[in-house]
Design an enzyme around this catalytic site. Structure first.
Site, short mmCIF file in Angstrom:
data_model
loop_
_atom_site.label_atom_id
_atom_site.label_comp_id
_atom_site.label_asym_id
_atom_site.label_seq_id
_atom_site.Cartn_x
_atom_site.Cartn_y
_atom_site.Cartn_z
N ASP A 232 -3.33 -30.02 -19.16
CA ASP A 232 -4.42 -29.58 -19.56
C ASP A 232 -4.65 -28.26 -18.65
OD1 ASP A 232 -6.92 -29.91 -22.50
OD2 ASP A 232 -5.72 -27.82 -20.55
C1 GLC Z 1 -7.29 -25.17 -22.81
C2 GLC Z 1 -7.48 -26.34 -23.85
C3 GLC Z 1 -5.96 -26.95 -24.39
C4 GLC Z 1 -5.07 -25.33 -23.88
C5 GLC Z 1 -5.41 -25.08 -21.77
C6 GLC Z 1 -4.27 -23.59 -22.46
O1 GLC Z 1 -8.78 -25.70 -21.16
O2 GLC Z 1 -7.98 -27.96 -23.49
O3 GLC Z 1 -6.28 -27.35 -25.44
O4 GLC Z 1 -4.35 -25.71 -24.96
O5 GLC Z 1 -5.92 -24.62 -21.90
O6 GLC Z 1 -5.04 -22.49 -23.21
#
Ligand code: GLC
Length: 729
Positions: free
Chosen positions: A262
């Site tokens: 993430d």
């Molecule tokens: C965010 C979220 C995740 C998302 C990623 C990209 O922090 O936790 O769900 O897909 O970043 O945007």
């Protein structure tokens, strides 16, 4: 490109090129005005920009075509850049938020919605979406419950699987599909205190029995990616958690695709106190098998040196790089790096996509109260009042590629459905209390008291004119989603005040609640004649809501998550354990498992929802009183529409394993079917129960069923019906 060519490409790449294939950087680095997180451009060195394997958070066919042309030309091996985006419930045509889609109990419809989202995103140059979110969520305090399909492992499994199938289709080279990414692995929804990013403490039994199920089922549909979660699980951050990522994900689930972290999660292992520094974080993420480092900078800064010094083997690096090259190859990017994008797409939203969204909205709405058949609305004077009565902000905080301007408001839809002389609209109050006005997407309201006094006066006048008031209240869309945990889940005071003042007019009140999470609705329930949950309904929100208000569509949504009496009950879920002192249904409950000041169960339980008609369940029967592991039992019931209009019912199968080597829930959803019945019609609904459905994580740490007594319900929510029993022998 065939395998041999791909491996030859890998062998020809420099170490730096290989490392950079595992690096993902913000889309804002490639184009101004694409910031999705407020991160300013220029955080990333040009050498990284030139070689990074993927980027996220930008879209638009013309823009991405230009970026790709430049990137491929400058890349030493002309390897295409991959574009990823969070399309979790819509790209341009925004569907109901995932929690609302869970309320449909209709995986087929959700699959169709994912197909539409993929088509729109691919047209705009997107290759992969960060969806489905398969996190099981039992805690209304956690704002990301909005992005889930709720508290039940079976419902989440069916919905996440349907989304993977819808996004990816049968062949990823089909440029109207995108790669899916099952997230957030794992158990992110079990954050302590419902506080986002917090630790999760779970026994392996609870992890396997509940939290891992939907990921595992969705992974059977071969999603291209899985994303690691921010949280630590039993003290080890997911992004560096070898048990989760190697034993569970790779070995047990057999996942062979790309594991992406993430946003920043690799580097956050330093904050967790699990990694010394960026080098240590990069090392631990590689050990756990994280292929792509999303935006932390650890891989781009440290991985080359880790390989050069032999701390990370080049073999391990090559395996990760090959998975990323495989992904690009499976998407057909080597043959067509501009796959799907249509620079002349014009308006991506079509009448067809709007109709699909409109039906999804209507099917997601959950009618909780309808005293005196207040709904469907009579052709009398109707006043639409409240901060949600005429706002275009009906999509969630995770639909940022959508555009509010495309949204149909409740009032706009009402004007299409009714003669103008019979309807009025009034805002009634601001969306938020002054002390909770937030900078994120909310205009600070000056002279807040004066503004609300004026709004209230106008609203009361409209109510006094009307026969029925449709009160459109709710939690602002910035109050759910990432980093929006709340200790209170009440509606803003100013909205409750509006409800109280409208109640004083003595008019019938239909309260619509727009929200991304369960809320405390005791007061709303008492003061409303009808009450309906509308979630965050998206682009066709107004049309879908009014279709149900007018009776054009009968409400059929069922709660995918429990609505509590009070936040003090959270985390709350229907599939709780009996305890050694279960609180009796009736009679004395001293020294039993209960609260002195509240019910144990939900104000509105999982699976609950009303229709405009009524249904009767009779003649529950089992085809046998016992079954061996190789046999099955058919459970069936007759459902009859006892009302005077057509309706859709979600028939639910629940099972309880009465005795086990571990304690077992008081009941678990084991199946569901949606049926539609004309007035007076009836249908026998049956479910086949097999041994596999009875398995659980036993005390011997095996996934097995155990002989003994089972109870079976077929009913209309997680607290209704009377069971029959059978023996597994
Ligand atoms: C965010 C979220 C995740 C998302 C990623 C990209 O922090 O936790 O769900 O897909 O970043 O945007």
């Amino acid at each position: 490109m065939d395998r041999k060519a791909l491996e030859a490409l890998l062998n020809d790449m420099s170490l730096e090129e290989k490392v950079m294939q595992l690096v993902q950087i913000p889309g804002s680095e490639y184009e101004a005005g694409a910031e999705i997180t407020g991160i300013e451009r220029g955080q990333v060195k040009d050498s990284v920009k030139r070689l990074a394997g993927s980027t996220l958070g930008i879209w638009g066919s013309k823009r991405l075509k230009k970026i790709q042309e430049k990137y491929i030309m400058e890349h030493p091996h002309h390897i295409p850049l991959m574009f990823m985006l969070d399309v979790i419930h819509g790209h341009k045509t925004v569907l109901p938020c995932p929690l609302g889609q869970g309320a449909t109990f209709d995986p087929d419809a959700v699959k169709k919605g994912a197909e539409m989202q993929a088509r729109e995103a691919a047209t705009d140059g997107v290759h992969a979406t960060f969806s489905p979110m398969a996190d099981l969520c039992r805690d209304a305090r956690w704002g990301r419950i909005m992005e889930s399909t709720g508290e039940d492992k079976l419902l989440n499994s069916r919905m996440a699987s349907a989304m993977v199938e819808g996004y990816q289709g049968d062949d990823l080279k089909d440029s109207s599909h995108v790669a899916a990414c099952v997230k957030h692995f794992a158990a992110y929804g079990a954050a302590e205190g419902g506080r986002d990013y917090n630790n999760t403490e779970l026994s392996e039994h609870t992890l396997r029995e509940y939290y891992l199920r939907a990921y595992g089922e969705a992974i059977k549909k071969n999603p291209v990616m899985v994303m690691t979660s921010f949280n630590s699980i039993n003290g080890i951050p997911a992004t560096g958690n070898i048990f989760l990522m190697k034993k569970i994900l790779r070995e047990e689930f057999g996942f062979k695709g790309v594991l992406i972290s993430d946003w920043g999660a690799v580097g956050e292992m330093i904050n967790h106190g699990f990694a010394e520094d960026q080098r240590d974080a990069a090392y631990k993420a590689m050990l756990a098998g994280v292929d792509i480092d999303m935006c932390s900078g650890c891989y781009s800064t440290c991985l080359e040196e880790l390989v050069n010094t032999g701390v990370v083997s080049e073999k391990m690096l090559d395996e990760a790089v090959l998975r990323v090259l495989d992904m690009k190859n499976d998407l057909g990017l080597f043959e067509d790096p501009y796959r799907g994008l249509d620079i002349d797409a014009g308006s991506i939203i079509t009448d067809e996509s709007r109709m699909l969204a409109r039906k999804a909205v209507a099917a997601s709405l959950v009618l909780l109260e309808n005293r005196g058949k207040t709904l469907p609305l009579r052709n009398e004077k109707n006043a639409f009042i409240g901060p949600y009565a005429n706002t275009k902000r009906l999509q969630s905080s995770w639909a940022f590629s959508g555009n509010d301007e495309n949204t149909v408001t409740v009032w706009e839809a009402a004007m299409e459905a009714y003669e103008l002389e019979y309807i009025k609209v009034a805002v009634g109050c601001t969306m938020l209390d002054q002390d909770t006005v937030t900078a994120r997407g909310i205009r600070h309201v000056d002279h807040w008291q004066e503004e609300n006094s004026k709004l209230l006066e106008e609203a009361v006048q409209a109510a006094e004119w009307a026969d029925t008031v449709i009160l459109c209240l709710g939690e602002d869309s910035t109050q759910s989603g990432e980093a929006t945990s709340k200790a209170s889940i009440k509606l803003p005071e100013i909205q409750l005040k509006l409800l109280g003042e409208i109640k004083k007019t003595g008019k019938r009140i239909v309260t619509l609640v727009f929200t991304g999470r369960p809320l405390e609705l005791n007061e709303v329930r008492e003061l409303s004649d009808a009450l309906m949950i509308c979630w965050l309904p998206g682009t066709e929100g107004g049309h879908g809501v009014v279709d149900v208000l007018t009776g054009k569509v009968s409400p059929s949504g069922r709660l995918p998550v429990s609505f509590p009496y009070t936040v003090g009950q959270e985390p709350l879920h229907y599939d709780m354990y009996p305890t050694g002192r279960p609180k009796p249904e009736n009679g004395p409950s001293a020294f039993t498992s209960r609260y002195l000041d509240c019910e144990n169960g939900a104000l509105y339980p999982f699976g609950y929802g009303l229709s405009y008609t009524s249904f009767e369940y009779t003649d529950l029967k089992l085809s046998a009183q016992s079954m061996s592991a190789s046999e099955t039992i058919t459970a069936s019931v007759t459902v009859r529409n006892t009302g005077d209009i057509k309706g859709c019912e979600t028939v639910q199968l629940y099972i309880r394993d009465v005795t086990g080597s571990r304690v077992r829930p008081i009941r678990e959803l084991a199946g569901f079917k949606k049926i539609s019945l004309e007035p007076g019609m009836e249908e026998e609904v049956s479910f086949v129960i097999n041994e596999e459905m009875l398995r659980f994580w036993t005390a011997e740490e095996k996934w097995e069923s155990e002989a003994g007594k089972f109870r079976v319900w077929i009913c209309n929510n997680s607290c209704s019906g009377q069971p029959l029993e059978f023996q597994l022998v």
